[in-house]
Design a protein around this motif. Structure first.
Motif, PDB file in Angstrom:
ATOM      1  N   ASP A 185      10.883   5.175   6.024  1.00 50.97           N
ATOM      2  CA  ASP A 185      10.508   4.294   7.140  1.00 50.97           C
ATOM      3  C   ASP A 185      11.224   4.708   8.431  1.00 50.97           C
ATOM      4  OD1 ASP A 185      13.075   3.524   6.527  1.00 50.97           O
ATOM      5  OD2 ASP A 185      12.546   1.495   5.880  1.00 50.97           O
ATOM      6  N   ASP A 187      12.054   6.660  12.031  1.00 53.93           N
ATOM      7  CA  ASP A 187      11.217   6.929  13.206  1.00 53.93           C
ATOM      8  C   ASP A 187      11.235   8.421  13.538  1.00 53.93           C
ATOM      9  OD1 ASP A 187      13.691   7.358  14.398  1.00 53.93           O
ATOM     10  OD2 ASP A 187      13.641   5.524  15.606  1.00 53.93           O
ATOM     11  N   ARG A 228       6.168   5.349   6.148  1.00 55.13           N
ATOM     12  CA  ARG A 228       6.226   3.875   6.137  1.00 55.13           C
ATOM     13  C   ARG A 228       6.773   3.305   7.448  1.00 55.13           C
ATOM     14  NH1 ARG A 228       8.630   5.182   1.312  1.00 55.13           N
ATOM     15  NH2 ARG A 228      10.639   4.308   1.944  1.00 55.13           N
ATOM     16  N   CYS A 229       6.904   4.166   8.460  1.00 52.42           N
ATOM     17  CA  CYS A 229       7.427   3.701   9.751  1.00 52.42           C
ATOM     18  C   CYS A 229       6.362   2.871  10.463  1.00 52.42           C
ATOM     19  CB  CYS A 229       7.824   4.894  10.611  1.00 52.42           C
ATOM     20  SG  CYS A 229       8.381   4.447  12.266  1.00 52.42           S
TER      21      CYS A 229
END
Length: 334
Positions: A185, A187, A228-229
């Motif tokens: 997740d 960035d 999942r970001c």
């Protein structure tokens, strides 16, 4: 093979508008792909599928070489021509995956190290006799809570450099693949920082071990936010971040960089490569070394009727190769 020949082979692998097809999936991995389309994972199915890819008509217009699996380099076409000979006769360079996969890195929970250095010199000698002129070794870097550690980056960089030195000793061009995984997740900025640190460590290790950069290719992952970001970004931001990261960490003397698709969709992998090449003013050719993003659609079609759909599946492979060839020139129109 002399220094000049290593450099020539490396340059041929990244000739303008040409990329590399990766057909080096392990037997277990290709088994999962086959299961997804309802095919049994038999040796003959694997041989026939790899034959479909390698013998695609006019493939050499867009593909410079193919990374083969250990099983595949010893296989033949249905006309009994060894795959490496078929490739060489049709203007493509045979390559081989030589790492033995990843294992948990002791003392570093959640991190992996690639194995396969033991006995590698002997294996490379055998692969050279079979026709291989380049090789590939993949290291895997996970992004997560408190990882990657400096230790993980360092041991994988060291192994990549040892592998590369052994390849060049045997007249084989090493492709070094330090893959920063998309899973997670995180960035895009985190991915940038990890990718830059990894590349700096890898090129430091290559320098320490006297690896000839003019005879080496980098297989890089793109700078992307984790799968999942919540904060996904557009094609241009991926292209700009990836090129900036590479310019910061990769020496200009390298003959070229090829990208892995790393779980991106076929379309995304092509669009990102095209956008990078449209930025222009690059110190090296940027091309592709795609596996799934070259094969997925063709495999799904072929599996429906392996006898009847062989030629049509090959035409799908050719179109994917052509699209990525245009992207490697910054000329893909979508």
């Amino acid at each position: 093979m002399s220094i000049e020949q290593l450099a020539e082979t490396a340059q041929a692998l990244v000739a303008p508008g040409k990329g590399i097809i990766a057909i080096d999936e392990s037997i277990a991995t290709i088994g999962k792909r086959f299961a997804g389309v309802g095919l049994d994972n038999t040796e003959e199915h694997r041989r026939r599928y790899r034959e479909l890819l390698i013998t695609t008509p006019r493939l050499a217009n867009h593909i410079s070489g193919a990374i083969l699996h250990e099983e595949t380099i010893g296989q033949k076409t249905r006309d009994a021509v060894p795959f490496p000979k078929y490739m060489t006769d049709h203007g493509m360079i045979p390559g081989i995956k030589v790492d033995l996969g990843t294992q948990p890195l002791a003392g570093c929970p959640g991190e992996l190290v690639t194995e396969g250095l033991d006995g590698l010199r002997t294996r490379l000698q055998a692969y050279y006799k079979l026709g291989a002129r380049f090789a590939k070794w993949r290291a895997v870097i996970n992004i997560g809570e408190d990882i990657p550690s400096g230790t993980c980056i360092e041991v994988n960089a060291h192994a990549l450099a040892r592998y590369a030195a052994l390849c060049q000793e045997q007249g084989i061009v090493p492709i070094i693949e330090p893959e920063v995984l998309m899973e997670g997740d995180h960035d895009i900025q985190t991915c940038y920082e990890v990718t830059e640190a990894t590349l700096r460590s890898v090129f430091g290790a290559l320098y320490e071990q006297n690896v000839l950069l003019e005879g080496t290719i980098l297989k890089a992952s793109m700078v992307l936010p984790g799968s999942r970001c919540a904060d996904q970004v557009d094609v241009e931001e991926v292209a700009e971040s990836t090129v900036m990261c590479l310019k910061t960490a990769v020496p200009a003397i390298l003959p070229g960089i090829v990208f892995l698709s790393g779980g991106q969709s076929d379309e995304d992998a092509t669009a990102h490569l095209d956008a990078m090449n449209r930025l222009g003013n690059l110190p090296w050719p940027l091309s592709f070394s795609y596996g799934r993003a070259m094969q997925q659609a063709a495999l799904a079609h072929w599996a429906k009727d392996p006898d009847r759909n062989f030629a049509k599946a090959q035409s799908i492979v050719f179109e994917r190769a052509r699209a990525n060839s245009l992207a490697a020139l910054g000329q893909w129109e979508g």
